[in-house]
Design an enzyme around this catalytic site. Sequence first.
Site, PDB file in Angstrom:
ATOM      1  N   ALA A  54     -25.429 -25.956  17.676  1.00 23.51           N
ATOM      2  CA  ALA A  54     -25.895 -25.194  17.055  1.00 23.51           C
ATOM      3  C   ALA A  54     -27.528 -24.554  17.921  1.00 23.51           C
ATOM      4  O   ALA A  54     -27.932 -25.008  18.629  1.00 23.51           O
ATOM      5  CB  ALA A  54     -27.141 -27.046  16.172  1.00 23.51           C
ATOM      6  N   GLY A  56     -22.799 -28.759  17.698  1.00 22.57           N
ATOM      7  CA  GLY A  56     -22.018 -28.391  16.435  1.00 22.57           C
ATOM      8  C   GLY A  56     -20.796 -27.435  16.658  1.00 22.57           C
ATOM      9  O   GLY A  56     -19.729 -27.351  16.381  1.00 22.57           O
ATOM     10  N   GLU A  88     -17.888 -29.883  17.050  1.00 18.72           N
ATOM     11  CA  GLU A  88     -17.893 -30.550  15.616  1.00 18.72           C
ATOM     12  C   GLU A  88     -17.421 -29.571  14.702  1.00 18.72           C
ATOM     13  O   GLU A  88     -16.608 -29.669  13.978  1.00 18.72           O
ATOM     14  CB  GLU A  88     -19.327 -30.640  14.694  1.00 18.72           C
ATOM     15  CG  GLU A  88     -19.835 -31.447  15.849  1.00 18.72           C
ATOM     16  CD  GLU A  88     -21.771 -32.312  15.390  1.00 18.72           C
ATOM     17  OE1 GLU A  88     -22.642 -31.550  15.513  1.00 18.72           O
ATOM     18  OE2 GLU A  88     -21.569 -32.944  15.076  1.00 18.72           O
ATOM     19  N   GLU A 126     -25.742 -33.708  21.996  1.00 22.68           N
ATOM     20  CA  GLU A 126     -26.724 -33.608  21.802  1.00 22.68           C
ATOM     21  C   GLU A 126     -27.704 -35.219  22.039  1.00 22.68           C
ATOM     22  O   GLU A 126     -29.381 -35.020  22.408  1.00 22.68           O
ATOM     23  CB  GLU A 126     -26.596 -34.523  20.093  1.00 22.68           C
ATOM     24  CG  GLU A 126     -26.379 -33.008  19.773  1.00 22.68           C
ATOM     25  CD  GLU A 126     -24.958 -32.745  19.922  1.00 22.68           C
ATOM     26  OE1 GLU A 126     -24.038 -33.912  20.780  1.00 22.68           O
ATOM     27  OE2 GLU A 126     -23.994 -32.485  18.624  1.00 22.68           O
TER      28      GLU A 126
HETATM   29  N1  CAA Z   1     -28.791 -22.617  21.082  1.00 23.68           N
HETATM   30  C1  CAA Z   1     -29.072 -21.089  21.109  1.00 23.68           C
HETATM   31  N2  CAA Z   1     -29.101 -21.182  22.133  1.00 23.68           N
HETATM   32  C2  CAA Z   1     -28.183 -21.302  23.108  1.00 23.68           C
HETATM   33  C3  CAA Z   1     -27.941 -22.166  23.098  1.00 23.68           C
HETATM   34  C4  CAA Z   1     -28.434 -23.427  21.883  1.00 23.68           C
HETATM   35  N3  CAA Z   1     -27.094 -24.089  21.613  1.00 23.68           N
HETATM   36  N4  CAA Z   1     -26.457 -22.450  24.071  1.00 23.68           N
HETATM   37  C5  CAA Z   1     -27.166 -21.458  24.890  1.00 23.68           C
HETATM   38  N5  CAA Z   1     -27.427 -20.685  24.568  1.00 23.68           N
HETATM   39  C6  CAA Z   1     -28.335 -19.733  24.647  1.00 23.68           C
HETATM   40  C7  CAA Z   1     -29.669 -19.146  26.119  1.00 23.68           C
HETATM   41  O1  CAA Z   1     -30.372 -20.591  25.549  1.00 23.68           O
HETATM   42  C8  CAA Z   1     -29.013 -18.242  26.677  1.00 23.68           C
HETATM   43  O2  CAA Z   1     -30.233 -17.755  25.904  1.00 23.68           O
HETATM   44  P1  CAA Z   1     -31.274 -16.471  26.350  1.00 23.68           P
HETATM   45  O3  CAA Z   1     -30.680 -15.891  27.498  1.00 23.68           O
HETATM   46  O4  CAA Z   1     -32.376 -15.686  25.565  1.00 23.68           O
HETATM   47  O5  CAA Z   1     -32.142 -17.641  27.479  1.00 23.68           O
HETATM   48  C9  CAA Z   1     -28.011 -17.929  26.642  1.00 23.68           C
HETATM   49  O6  CAA Z   1     -27.476 -18.562  25.237  1.00 23.68           O
HETATM   50  C10 CAA Z   1     -27.141 -18.009  27.583  1.00 23.68           C
HETATM   51  O7  CAA Z   1     -27.665 -19.632  28.094  1.00 23.68           O
HETATM   52  P2  CAA Z   1     -27.228 -20.054  29.655  1.00 23.68           P
HETATM   53  O8  CAA Z   1     -28.092 -19.120  30.372  1.00 23.68           O
HETATM   54  O9  CAA Z   1     -28.250 -21.491  29.723  1.00 23.68           O
HETATM   55  O10 CAA Z   1     -26.267 -19.840  30.507  1.00 23.68           O
HETATM   56  P3  CAA Z   1     -25.637 -20.695  31.352  1.00 23.68           P
HETATM   57  O11 CAA Z   1     -24.112 -20.577  31.382  1.00 23.68           O
HETATM   58  O12 CAA Z   1     -26.786 -21.097  32.607  1.00 23.68           O
HETATM   59  O13 CAA Z   1     -25.407 -22.074  30.651  1.00 23.68           O
HETATM   60  C11 CAA Z   1     -24.167 -24.394  28.746  1.00 23.68           C
HETATM   61  C12 CAA Z   1     -24.035 -22.759  29.346  1.00 23.68           C
HETATM   62  C13 CAA Z   1     -24.654 -25.084  29.480  1.00 23.68           C
HETATM   63  C14 CAA Z   1     -23.165 -24.349  27.807  1.00 23.68           C
HETATM   64  C15 CAA Z   1     -26.161 -24.736  28.579  1.00 23.68           C
HETATM   65  O14 CAA Z   1     -26.486 -22.629  27.434  1.00 23.68           O
HETATM   66  C16 CAA Z   1     -26.094 -25.349  27.321  1.00 23.68           C
HETATM   67  O15 CAA Z   1     -26.494 -26.541  27.686  1.00 23.68           O
HETATM   68  N6  CAA Z   1     -26.105 -24.635  25.940  1.00 23.68           N
HETATM   69  C17 CAA Z   1     -26.774 -26.241  25.099  1.00 23.68           C
HETATM   70  C18 CAA Z   1     -25.345 -26.711  24.388  1.00 23.68           C
HETATM   71  C19 CAA Z   1     -26.119 -27.888  23.727  1.00 23.68           C
HETATM   72  O16 CAA Z   1     -26.455 -28.164  23.780  1.00 23.68           O
HETATM   73  N7  CAA Z   1     -25.504 -28.413  22.157  1.00 23.68           N
HETATM   74  C20 CAA Z   1     -25.937 -28.548  21.438  1.00 23.68           C
HETATM   75  C21 CAA Z   1     -26.624 -28.213  20.884  1.00 23.68           C
HETATM   76  S1  CAA Z   1     -27.463 -29.598  19.180  1.00 23.68           S
HETATM   77  C22 CAA Z   1     -25.936 -28.993  17.962  1.00 23.68           C
HETATM   78  O17 CAA Z   1     -25.864 -28.602  18.205  1.00 23.68           O
HETATM   79  C23 CAA Z   1     -27.043 -30.340  16.959  1.00 23.68           C
HETATM   80  C24 CAA Z   1     -25.808 -30.966  16.268  1.00 23.68           C
HETATM   81  O18 CAA Z   1     -24.621 -31.165  15.885  1.00 23.68           O
HETATM   82  C25 CAA Z   1     -26.662 -30.493  14.707  1.00 23.68           C
END
Ligand code: CAA
Length: 258
Positions: free
Chosen positions: A64, A110, A113, A133
Amino acid sequence: MENIKQEILDHTLIITINREKQLNALNSATILELSTALDEAANNAEVKSIILIGAGEKAFVAGADIKEFAHFSAAEGAELSAKGHELLFNKVENMNKPVIAAVRGYALGGGLELAMSAHVRVASDDAKLGLPEVGLGVIPGYGGTQRLAQLVGKGKAMEMIITADMIDAKDAHQWGLVNHVVEPEKLLEKALSIAKRTQRNSPVAINAAMKSVLANYEDGVNGMQEEIKAFGRCFGTEDFKEGTQAFMEKRKPQFPGK
Ligand code: CAA
């Protein structure tokens, strides 16, 4: 549609989540677009199966959109989850035609999911899957606590959720989280071949079979009783007449889908 792309290939609708720079993170606009696309696909007779895939090589969906909900209150958080279930995740699971998730790279939060809501999952060997999460101070809110346990069992689901660790495609395959693992170049091809395989069968029976399988996971619903009722209903369909007639005439069936 700004956040998704759609293409119909051989009766399979390929929906690409197209926010590559944000690793295809699911913001509310994307969820709404996916929801609309699924509604249209459900009623489009040309579409017999659906593939969900992420744009680019790096991610199926990285979760998400954290930036969108970072400032939400408790009430807004609950609404985000409830709306997501209704608009997308339950809709995918309850689709009247098979949905196949083609997972390359990250399928997190998500994203996993969403893949778990699909009926079949194919992953590339570079896929990384997880529910991170709790590392954000929140829990999986798009069905992850329920569907992960259904797919891999309570013990492994608990470990994945409380450690927030990602697993690779090999473990995901071994654990039953994904059905197939292929090289990245073969991902779409494999998903399409499964879609094509389902298209030889009665769409009415497929829908009834999927609903019967899912009935087991619905509170207060007796899956066996649902199966008995659905089995009976099949006998009143044109597909059943065609399928059994074709068998007796030693020919391939041409299902009308009614
Ligand atoms: N939400 C918003 N933006 C996201 C994102 C997310 N879940 N995942 C990645 N992005 C964005 C980053 O912010 C970045 O944007 P900017 O360039 O504008 O800063 C871009 O995508 C590229 O990402 P990274 O620079 O972080 O890439 P990386 O290769 O260094 O890392 C990653 C990759 C490990 C997947 C890392 O992006 C990450 O940890 N992302 C989040 C993963 C996460 O926690 N997902 C769960 C979300 S919560 C959820 O899903 C709740 C639910 O169940 C309802």
